[in-house]
Design a protein around this motif. Structure first.
Motif, mmCIF file in Angstrom:
data_model
loop_
_atom_site.group_PDB
_atom_site.id
_atom_site.type_symbol
_atom_site.label_atom_id
_atom_site.label_comp_id
_atom_site.label_asym_id
_atom_site.label_seq_id
_atom_site.Cartn_x
_atom_site.Cartn_y
_atom_site.Cartn_z
ATOM 1 N N SER A 49 0.954 -1.417 0.602
ATOM 2 C CA SER A 49 -0.071 -0.110 0.185
ATOM 3 C C SER A 49 1.071 1.716 -0.159
ATOM 4 C CB SER A 49 -1.168 -0.256 1.131
ATOM 5 O OG SER A 49 -1.856 -1.354 1.241
ATOM 6 N N ILE A 50 1.882 1.119 0.627
ATOM 7 C CA ILE A 50 2.754 2.626 0.519
ATOM 8 C C ILE A 50 3.745 2.772 -0.650
ATOM 9 C CG2 ILE A 50 5.230 3.581 1.701
ATOM 10 C CD1 ILE A 50 5.147 2.162 4.095
ATOM 11 N N GLU A 51 3.858 1.582 -1.422
ATOM 12 C CA GLU A 51 4.489 1.713 -2.626
ATOM 13 C C GLU A 51 3.549 2.376 -3.621
ATOM 14 O OE1 GLU A 51 6.287 -1.845 -4.203
ATOM 15 O OE2 GLU A 51 7.976 -1.853 -2.849
ATOM 16 N N SER A 52 1.939 1.662 -3.109
ATOM 17 C CA SER A 52 1.372 1.906 -4.675
ATOM 18 C C SER A 52 0.431 3.552 -3.985
ATOM 19 C CB SER A 52 -0.224 1.003 -4.965
ATOM 20 O OG SER A 52 -0.527 1.201 -3.499
ATOM 21 N N GLY A 53 0.723 4.029 -2.798
ATOM 22 C CA GLY A 53 0.100 5.362 -2.846
ATOM 23 C C GLY A 53 -0.772 5.182 -1.998
ATOM 24 N N ASP A 54 -1.892 4.242 -2.119
ATOM 25 C CA ASP A 54 -2.659 3.350 -1.307
ATOM 26 C C ASP A 54 -2.816 3.506 0.110
ATOM 27 O OD1 ASP A 54 -5.489 2.920 -1.083
ATOM 28 O OD2 ASP A 54 -5.231 0.772 -1.120
ATOM 29 N N PHE A 55 -3.089 5.038 0.745
ATOM 30 C CA PHE A 55 -3.212 5.768 2.034
ATOM 31 C C PHE A 55 -4.648 4.858 2.699
ATOM 32 C CE2 PHE A 55 -0.764 8.712 -0.228
ATOM 33 C CZ PHE A 55 0.602 8.126 0.150
#
Length: 278
Positions: A49-55
């Motif tokens: 999620s951090i890598e994809s920016g899915d906060f």
């Protein structure tokens, strides 16, 4: 040519994305997300999620920043820079500093949950202990088994007690917690916490499952805690419970967890200080 220019611009924009920076640093070291998860003990899904920016998929702002910093240190990036950059990105996307923390994210390792048969075994032992206590209590309190005590039989013990005064009650005989005692933090439910010293050196950072414990190093220089769920932790000094570090789902940080600091806070009735979501 125009298409190549657009591709270059997209690459340049991605370089300003925290997740992309972490991913590229990871790939340069030939590491997979599973490798990062094993090294940092952060769940694979949170790293993705951090890598994809899915906060929105992360448990909260404080956890997201803490996870990203651990990720950065593992791949050789500056954790301070990554933390600052991620804060900016989350602010831009509406994940402000005072956004409520999620209180229900699951343990990182399902295998840490005790098997069902152990729960039944523990319950059976508890029942046997309770039955045994009730039988013992019934025998002790049976009036037919009580033998009257004469005045002469009580005189000697009373004189001995007068000559050798002892503790007034059980509580008086129990030594009070020491300022140099051993501090143990126990999780009553899943909770992430970080312990660090006065210089900011990390002593512990991980998600604890219910029942997990952490003993604060006795030689640590002013150890302090950061956690979003202080109510999920019980604290003891040499086995004696002290007041909780906080209540509710408010994040606490820079709260001393040495024996001396905990006893001082208890005497002054000062609540856990410096509540902040970061």
């Amino acid at each position: 040519m125009a298409e190549d220019t657009n591709d270059d611009e997209n690459v340049e924009l991605n370089l300003h994305n925290t997740g992309e920076l972490l991913r590229r640093a990871r790939e340069q070291k030939n590491l997979s997300l599973e490798d990062i998860a094993k090294k940092t003990r952060i769940p694979h899904r949170h790293l993705a999620s951090i890598e994809s920016g899915d906060f929105d998929a992360l448990p909260g702002r404080t956890y997201a920043i803490g996870f990203a910093k651990s990720y950065a240190r593992t791949v050789g990036l500056s954790d301070a820079s990554i933390g600052s950059q991620l804060r900016t990105e989350m602010d831009e996307q509406g994940h402000g500093a005072y956004q409520a923390e999620s209180s229900g994210y699951a343990p990182a390792n399902p295998s840490s949950i005790p098997p069902l048969y152990l729960a039944w075994t523990a319950a059976g032992i508890g029942v046997l202990v309770l039955v045994g206590y009730l039988i013992w209590r019934t025998l002790i309190l049976n009036p037919d088994d009580i033998t009257p005590v004469t005045e002469s039989e009580t005189a000697a013990p009373m004189e001995s007690a007068a000559a050798n005064p002892g503790p007034q009650n059980v509580q008086d005989s129990v030594a009070a917690p020491s300022g140099t005692g051993t501090v143990v933090l126990t999780a009553t439910e899943p909770v992430w916490m970080k312990i660090y010293d006065a210089e900011g050196k990390r002593l512990f950072e991980n998600e604890m499952a219910a029942g997990d414990t952490f003993t604060v190093p006795a030689d640590a220089d002013n150890p302090q805690i950061l956690t979003g769920r202080p109510a999920a932790l019980t604290v003891t000094i040499d086995g004696q419970a002290v007041p909780q570090l906080g209540t509710g789902e408010l994040t606490i940080k820079d709260v001393g967890v040495s024996a001396a600091a905990l006893l001082a806070r208890e005497k002054t009735s000062t609540p856990a200080a410096d509540i902040s979501p970061d």
